[in-house]
Motif scaffolding. Structure first.
Motif, PDB file in Angstrom:
ATOM      1  N   VAL A  77       0.842  -1.195   0.000  1.00  0.00           N
ATOM      2  CA  VAL A  77       0.000   0.000   0.000  1.00  0.00           C
ATOM      3  C   VAL A  77       0.880   1.249   0.000  1.00  0.00           C
ATOM      4  N   PHE A 135       0.422   7.572  -5.432  1.00  0.00           N
ATOM      5  CA  PHE A 135      -0.820   8.311  -5.223  1.00  0.00           C
ATOM      6  C   PHE A 135      -0.518   9.724  -4.722  1.00  0.00           C
ATOM      7  N   THR A 195     -12.828  -2.876 -14.294  1.00  0.00           N
ATOM      8  CA  THR A 195     -13.222  -2.802 -12.888  1.00  0.00           C
ATOM      9  C   THR A 195     -14.157  -3.953 -12.539  1.00  0.00           C
ATOM     10  N   LEU A 247      -5.950  -7.083  -2.391  1.00  0.00           N
ATOM     11  CA  LEU A 247      -5.249  -5.799  -2.359  1.00  0.00           C
ATOM     12  C   LEU A 247      -5.057  -5.260  -3.778  1.00  0.00           C
ATOM     13  N   ASP A 301      -6.950  -5.791  -6.212  1.00  0.00           N
ATOM     14  CA  ASP A 301      -8.265  -5.299  -6.595  1.00  0.00           C
ATOM     15  C   ASP A 301      -8.522  -3.904  -6.018  1.00  0.00           C
ATOM     16  N   ILE A 302      -8.208  -3.740  -4.730  1.00  0.00           N
ATOM     17  CA  ILE A 302      -8.472  -2.451  -4.068  1.00  0.00           C
ATOM     18  C   ILE A 302      -7.718  -1.319  -4.758  1.00  0.00           C
ATOM     19  N   VAL A 356      -9.508  -0.291  -7.694  1.00  0.00           N
ATOM     20  CA  VAL A 356     -10.722   0.430  -7.332  1.00  0.00           C
ATOM     21  C   VAL A 356     -10.440   1.931  -7.215  1.00  0.00           C
ATOM     22  N   TYR A 357      -9.243   2.288  -6.767  1.00  0.00           N
ATOM     23  CA  TYR A 357      -8.870   3.705  -6.720  1.00  0.00           C
ATOM     24  C   TYR A 357      -8.415   4.222  -8.090  1.00  0.00           C
ATOM     25  N   PHE A 362      -9.247   3.361 -11.078  1.00  0.00           N
ATOM     26  CA  PHE A 362     -10.282   3.514 -12.100  1.00  0.00           C
ATOM     27  C   PHE A 362     -10.923   4.904 -12.080  1.00  0.00           C
ATOM     28  N   PRO A 363     -11.530   5.349 -10.973  1.00  0.00           N
ATOM     29  CA  PRO A 363     -12.148   6.676 -11.048  1.00  0.00           C
ATOM     30  C   PRO A 363     -11.111   7.795 -11.208  1.00  0.00           C
ATOM     31  N   LEU A 364      -9.941   7.646 -10.583  1.00  0.00           N
ATOM     32  CA  LEU A 364      -8.980   8.751 -10.626  1.00  0.00           C
ATOM     33  C   LEU A 364      -8.471   8.992 -12.045  1.00  0.00           C
ATOM     34  N   LEU A 412     -12.537   8.557 -14.873  1.00  0.00           N
ATOM     35  CA  LEU A 412     -13.841   9.198 -14.705  1.00  0.00           C
ATOM     36  C   LEU A 412     -13.774  10.699 -14.490  1.00  0.00           C
ATOM     37  N   THR A 456     -19.875   0.644  -8.195  1.00  0.00           N
ATOM     38  CA  THR A 456     -19.187   0.990  -9.439  1.00  0.00           C
ATOM     39  C   THR A 456     -20.131   1.770 -10.353  1.00  0.00           C
ATOM     40  N   THR A 492     -20.425   5.313  -9.043  1.00  0.00           N
ATOM     41  CA  THR A 492     -19.297   6.204  -9.296  1.00  0.00           C
ATOM     42  C   THR A 492     -19.275   6.649 -10.762  1.00  0.00           C
ATOM     43  N   SER A 542     -19.863  10.647 -11.947  1.00  0.00           N
ATOM     44  CA  SER A 542     -18.858  11.348 -12.751  1.00  0.00           C
ATOM     45  C   SER A 542     -19.510  12.120 -13.899  1.00  0.00           C
ATOM     46  N   ALA A 599     -15.433  10.711  -6.032  1.00  0.00           N
ATOM     47  CA  ALA A 599     -14.827   9.489  -6.569  1.00  0.00           C
ATOM     48  C   ALA A 599     -13.995   8.793  -5.506  1.00  0.00           C
ATOM     49  N   ALA A 625     -14.717   5.147  -3.885  1.00  0.00           N
ATOM     50  CA  ALA A 625     -13.659   4.138  -3.964  1.00  0.00           C
ATOM     51  C   ALA A 625     -13.293   3.641  -2.574  1.00  0.00           C
ATOM     52  N   LYS A 681     -15.831   1.222  -1.364  1.00  0.00           N
ATOM     53  CA  LYS A 681     -15.631  -0.085  -1.975  1.00  0.00           C
ATOM     54  C   LYS A 681     -14.446  -0.807  -1.337  1.00  0.00           C
ATOM     55  N   ALA A 682     -13.358  -0.067  -1.133  1.00  0.00           N
ATOM     56  CA  ALA A 682     -12.178  -0.680  -0.519  1.00  0.00           C
ATOM     57  C   ALA A 682     -12.517  -1.207   0.863  1.00  0.00           C
ATOM     58  N   VAL A 717     -14.415  -4.428   0.615  1.00  0.00           N
ATOM     59  CA  VAL A 717     -13.523  -5.542   0.262  1.00  0.00           C
ATOM     60  C   VAL A 717     -12.709  -5.968   1.476  1.00  0.00           C
ATOM     61  N   MET A 738     -11.602  -9.670   2.753  1.00  0.00           N
ATOM     62  CA  MET A 738     -10.325  -9.874   3.422  1.00  0.00           C
ATOM     63  C   MET A 738     -10.506 -10.259   4.882  1.00  0.00           C
ATOM     64  N   MET A 781      -1.817   1.665   9.671  1.00  0.00           N
ATOM     65  CA  MET A 781      -1.348   1.884   8.303  1.00  0.00           C
ATOM     66  C   MET A 781      -2.088   3.055   7.661  1.00  0.00           C
TER      67      MET A 781
END
Lengths: 210, 103, 536
Positions: free
Chosen positions: A28, A35, A65, A194, A196-197, A200-201, A203-205, A208, B31, B34, B38, B50, B54, B57-58, B61, B66, B82
Motif C-alpha cells: 500500500v 498516489f 473494474t 489488495l 483489486d483495491i 478500485v482507486y 479507475f475513477p482517478l 472518470l 461501481t 461512481t 462522474s 470518486a 472508492a 468499496k475498498a 472488500v 479480506m 497503516m
C-alpha cells in the motif's frame, strides 16, 4: 516473494497472517508514493488532468473494474470452499480468478497498445510537442501506476497458479486446515484483494474525472 | 512453543457463499454509482466523491473479502495504524504543495 | 534435535560454508550479517579516511573533484544502507531477539535468510557500479533532477538501494511478527526486554516507511529510462516533490538507525549498575513515541529547498517534539545509574559515551530545527558534525557497546578488558577530535561536500584529520582485541555480566534451538534481586 511467504514451515496461522498483512502494508505504501505524486500534480494541474483524462477509454476501464471485482468474489469463494473442505470447488474458483486476471491483462494490453500507437507514451515527441506539462505528467503517472498495478496482477496470477497446484496435490480426505493449505490460500487471497483495491482507486482517478 | 500458541479460537472462519454474493452485488452497484456521479459536474467535488466511493468499496472488500470482520482485533488495529500513516504522509506533503502554488 | 543438547549451534547443523550461507538459524544469519557488515564498515571507514586526507590542508589535493564527489556518495551509501540502518537490528536483533523472548527462532526463518541474500545482492549491485558506468556522484540522497541527468551509473545504484530496502522490510516484518507471536510463556508485553521494544518500534518504521523510498528510487530509475518527467522541471515535474518522497522515508530511517541502539543502551545500563531500569514503561512508550513523531518531521531536511512558509513553520515546530521522548530516555538511563553499584566495564563505557555524544548530536539538531539558524547552517560542515554525532557517536558507539556486551554470548569467549578500554578511549577521543572542529568550521561557513576550502578553515580541518587517525587507531585496537579473543580468549560462562534478561540463561554460545527447556517467565526483565543476582 509470495511463494516463500506461503511456504515456510511455521504452523502458526495467526502469525503467518500478520506477516501477510504487514507485507500488504508495504505494498500500500509503495503505491502510496505514487498516489501522493498523483494528488500533488492533480492539485497543481487540475485543468490539464481533466483534459488528459478524455484520452482514456472509460468503457474499457469500467469493464476492467467489473472483471477485477468479480475475480475478488471468486477468490473469496475459493477460500470459503477450501475451508469447507471442498478442494475441487476451490480449484474451479481459483481457475475463474486466474481467468479474470488474464482478461484484465488482455484489456490492459489493448488500451496501452492504442495509446502507444497514437504516440502517447512517456518521452514521446508527440507528447512533448502537443501536450501541456500537466497532461504529460498525467500520462507519465498513468503508465507508471497502471504498469506497476499490472505487474502486481501478473505476480498475483502466478501466485494463484502455484496455490492451485498445491490444492490439486492435497491428499484425499486430508483436512486442508491441518496441512496449512488454508493459510496459504488465505494469504494469497489477501494479496489478490489488495490488487483489486488498488484498481478500485485507479479507475475513477484516471478514467472518470473528465 | 507453537503448541502453546495454537488455540481453537485462532482457527480460520468460513463464511457462507451467500454473503459474498451480496457483497459482490454491492460492489457492482457502487461501481455504477461512481460512473453515474462522474457524469454530473460538481467541480472539485467530483474528485472528492470518486475517492469517497472508492474508499467505501475498498472498505467493503477489506471488511468482508479480506475477513477483517471475522479476524482478531489486532488486525483491525494494524490496518488503522497503516491508514493513519498514509494520511499523515499525504496531509503533511499537502501543507507544502497546496500553499506553495506554481513554482 | 533433543539428542543434540549440550552442543552449541556452531557444532550442529551442516558443515562448511553452505551450512552458513543457506542456514535459516537466526544466530547464524546474525553472524552472517555481522561479518558482511563489518566488511562494508571497513570500506566506508577507508573512504572516510581518504576524504579527511584530501581535506587536511586547503588546496592540498590527492583526488580530483569528481572523484571526491563519488567518494562522499559511496561513503554515505555504504555507511547508511549497509552499516547503520541494518547494523543493530540485523546483527544483534537477529541473534538476540529470539533468545531474549525465549523463542526457538524468528517467526519466518526462511524469509530471514532471504533478507540476508537480498542484502548481499543489493550490496553487490552497488559495488558493480565501479566497473559499469562509473560510481554515482549524486550524494547518498540521489536528489533530482541531477540524479536523472548524471552521466554516472545512478540507475544501478538506486536499484541496489531498492533491493536493500526490501531486505530491511523483511527483517522488520519478521521481528514484528516474532514479538507478537513467539514470546515465552508468561512474558507479557511489559516483561519484554527494552531492546525488544526498540526493535518492535523499528520494525514498524521499516514496514511503513521503506516502501516509500522504494517507489521513489524506482521512479528515478524509470525517469532515467523512460523520461516520464515526475521530478524533471523541463517536462513539468517538481524536484521538491522528490525531496518530500525521499525524506518521508529517510527521516523515519534515522529512527530505524537509533531506536535499536537506544534499546541496546537500555540493556547495558541496568546490567552494569546492577539495578532495575528506572521508568521501564516510559522507555518502552518513548520508543513508540519516537517512531510516531519520526513520521511528522521529514520537512526539516528541506527548509532551504523552497517549501512553503507554512510547511516550514509546521515542520520546525514538530521537530522540537522529537526531543521530548529522547530526553525521557536519557533521564531514565541517568536515573538508573543513580545509586546503582556501577561496574565500569567496556560495554558501560560505550553506553556512557553514547549518552554524552548523542546528547550533543541531539542538541545541535535542535539548532538546525529552528528555521532561522538553519538558513545559516544548512549544507555546512555543521550538519556533517551533527549527524556524525548522532549516527556514529550514537548508533556507532552503541553498536560497539552491544558487540562488547554480547560478544561472550555470541562467540563463547571473553575478550581482554584492558585493551578494550584503551580502544574505547582512543575511539572516544579521536571521535571528538574528528567531528567537533567541524561544528566550528561549519558555523564559520565552510560548505559540506566540497573537495577544497578557504584557508580560514585550515585549523579545524587539520585537527579533524588528525582526529580521524586517532579514531581509526582505536578501531584497530578494538578489532585486534576481539579477533584475538575469538581464538585465545577464556571460555565464557553463561552469564559473565550477571545480567537478568533471558539470553543469559542459556549456555554461551547457545545450542541450536536456543533453550533446552522452553523458558517460563515469572519476573520482569531487570529483576536482579528476584533472580538472585544481587542481594536484596
Amino acid at each position: 516473494m509470495e511463494p516463500v511467504e506461503g511456504s515456510h514451515e511455521h504452523s502458526d496461522y495467526i502469525g503467518a497472517k500478520i506477516g501477510m498483512w504487514l507485507f500488504l502494508f508495504t505494498e500500500v505504501l509503495l503505491f502510496g508514493g505514487l498516489f501522493l505524486c498523483y494528488a500533488v500534480y492533480r492539485h497543481r494541474y487540475a485543468q490539464d488532468f481533466h483534459s488528459a483524462a478524455h484520452e482514456l477509454n472509460a468503457v474499457l476501464g469500467c469493464v476492467n473494474t467489473l472483471v477485477l471485482l468479480t475475480s475478488s468474489l471468486t477468490m473469496a469463494l475459493a477460500i470459503s470452499a477450501l475451508q469447507k473442505n471442498r478442494p475441487g470447488l476451490s480449484r474451479f474458483y481459483l481457475w475463474a480468478t486466474i481467468g479474470c486476471a488474464v482478461i484484465f491483462l488482455g484489456i490492459k494490453y489493448v488500451e496501452w497498445g492504442a495509446k502507444i500507437h497514437h504516440g502517447i507514451y512517456p518521452g514521446s515527441e508527440h507528447l512533448m510537442a502537443n501536450f501541456n506539462p500537466g497532461e504529460r505528467l498525467f500520462f507519465g503517472l498513468y503508465f507508471s501506476m497502471t504498469g506497476l498495478h499490472g505487474l502486481h496482477v501478473i505476480i498475483g496470477g502466478i501466485v494463484l497458479l502455484c496455490v492451485e497446484r498445491i490444492v490439486a496435490k492435497l491428499p484425499r480426505g486430508e483436512d486442508p486446515g491441518e496441512s496449512g493449505t488454508v493459510t496459504i490460500i488465505e494469504n494469497a487471497g489477501l494479496y489478490w484483494h489488495l490488487v483489486d483495491i488498488i484498481w478500485v482507486y485507479l479507475f475513477p482517478l484516471y478514467y472518470l474525472l473528465t | 512453543m507453537k503448541d502453546v500458541m495454537e488455540t481453537t479460537a485462532e482457527k480460520p472462519h468460513a463464511s457462507p457463499y451467500g454473503t459474498y454474493i451480496l457483497v459482490w452485488l454491492c460492489l457492482m452497484g457502487l461501481t455504477g454509482l461512481t460512473v453515474a456521479v462522474s457524469g454530473v459536474h460538481l467541480g472539485n467535488w467530483n474528485a472528492a466523491g470518486a475517492v469517497a466511493i472508492a474508499s467505501t468499496k475498498a472498505a467493503v472488500v477489506i471488511w468482508y473479502f479480506m475477513h477483517l470482520r471475522y479476524d482478531k482485533s489486532i488486525f483491525r488495529w494494524m490496518v488503522l495504524v497503516m491508514i493513519i500513516t498514509l494520511g499523515i504522509i499525504l496531509g503533511l506533503t499537502f501543507i507544502d504543495s497546496t500553499v506553495r502554488g506554481p513554482f | 534435535m533433543t539428542e543434540e543438547t549440550g552442543k552449541s549451534f556452531y557444532e550442529t547443523g551442516r558443515p562448511g560454508i553452505r551450512g552458513w550461507i543457506f542456514s535459516t538459524d537466526h544466530k547464524r544469519i546474525g553472524l552472517l550479517y555481522l561479518t558482511s557488515m563489518l566488511t562494508f564498515f571497513t570500506v566506508g571507514v577507508c573512504l572516510g579516511l581518504t576524504m579527511r586526507l584530501q581535506l587536511m590542508f586547503p588546496g592540498h589535493s590527492i583526488v580530483p573533484a569528481h572523484v571526491y564527489n563519488s567518494l562522499y556518495t559511496l561513503h554515505g551509501v555504504i555507511m547508511i544502507f549497509l552499516f547503520v540502518i541494518p547494523g543493530l537490528p540485523a546483527v544483534f536483533g537477529n541473534f538476540m531477539l529470539p533468545l531474549m523472548l525465549g523463542a526457538e527462532d524468528v517467526a519466518f526463518p526462511r524469509i530471514n535468510l532471504l533478507s540476508w541474500w537480498l542484502f548481499v545482492t543489493g550490496a553487490g549491485l552497488a559495488l558493480l557500479t565501479i566497473f559499469f558506468g562509473g560510481l554515482p556522484d549524486t550524494g547518498w540522497t540521489f536528489y533530482a533532477p541531477y540524479s536523472i541527468r548524471s552521466g554516472q551509473n545512478v540507475s544501478l545504484a538506486v536499484f541496489a538501494a531498492f533491493i536493500l530496502g526490501f531486505s530491511s522490510i523483511l527483517t522488520g516484518l519478521n521481528f514484528v511478527v516474532t514479538i507478537h507471536r513467539l514470546r515465552a510463556k508468561g512474558m507479557g508485553w511489559f516483561k519484554m526486554p527494552l531492546f525488544a521494544w526498540g526493535l518492535y518500534a523499528t520494525g514498524w518504521i521499516q514496514i511503513l516507511a521503506t516502501p516509500v523510498v522504494g517507489i521513489t528510487l524506482l521512479l528515478i530509475l524509470v525517469e532515467r529510462i523512460f523520461h516520464i518527467g515526475l521530478f524533471d522541471p523541463t517536462i513539468g515535474g517538481d524536484p521538491v516533490l522528490y525531496q518530500h518522497l525521499f525524506w518521508i522515508y529517510s527521516h523515519p530511517a534515522v529512527y530505524i538507525m537509533i531506536l535499536p541502539a537506544m534499546g541496546a543502551i537500555s540493556e547495558i545500563v541496568p546490567t552494569f549498575s546492577r539495578r532495575t531500569i528506572f521508568g521501564y514503561k516510559m522507555i518502552a512508550f518513548s520508543s513508540m513515541a519516537i517512531a510516531i513523531v519520526g513520521y511528522l518531521v521529514w520537512g526539516h531536511h528541506m527548509f532551504t529547498s523552497g517549501m512553503s512558509n507554512t510547511a516550514r513553520a509546521v515542520f520546525s515546530l514538530l521537530t522540537f517534539l522529537v526531543a521530548i521522548p529522547t530526553a525521557v530516555k536519557v533521564f531514565n538511563w541517568l536515573a538508573t545509574l543513580y545509586k546503582g553499584s556501577i561496574v565500569l566495564q567496556t560495554p558501560l563505557l560505550f553506553a556512557l559515551s553514547f549518552i554524552f555524544l548523542f546528547s550533543i548530536g541531539g542538541f545541535t539538531g535542535l539548532i538546525q530545527g529552528a528555521l532561522s539558524t538553519d538558513i545559516h547552517l544548512h549544507d555546512t560542515t555543521f550538519i556533517v558534525a551533527h549527524f556524525h554525532y548522532t549516527m556514529f557517536g550514537g548508533t556507532g558507539f552503541a553498536f560497539f557497546g552491544a558487540l562488547h556486551y554480547w560478544f561472550p554470548k555470541m562467540f563463547g569467549r571473553m575478550y581482554k578488558e584492558k585493551p578494550a578500554k584503551l580502544g574505547w578511549l582512543l575511539m572516544f577521543l579521536g571521535f571528538n577530535f574528528l567531528y567537533f572542529p567541524l561544528f566550528i568550521a561549519g558555523f564559520m561557513g565552510q560548505p559540506r561536500r566540497y573537495y577544497d576550502y578557504l584557508p580560514k578553515f585550515a585549523v579545524p580541518n587539520l585537527v579533524s584529520t588528525i582526529g580521524s587517525w586517532i579514531l581509526v587507531a582505536g578501531l584497530i585496537v578494538l578489532a585486534v582485541n576481539l579477533i584475538r579473543a575469538l581464538r585465545f580468549g577464556e571460555k565464557a560462562p553463561a552469564n559473565p555480566w550477571k545480567a537478568a534478561t533471558l539470553e543469559w540463561e542459556t549456555s554461551s554460545p547457545p545450542p541450536l534451538e536456543n533453550f533446552v527447556e522452553p523458558p517460563v517467565v515469572t519476573q520482569g526483565p531487570y529483576d536482579f534481586v528476584g533472580k538472585g543476582l544481587v542481594k536484596g
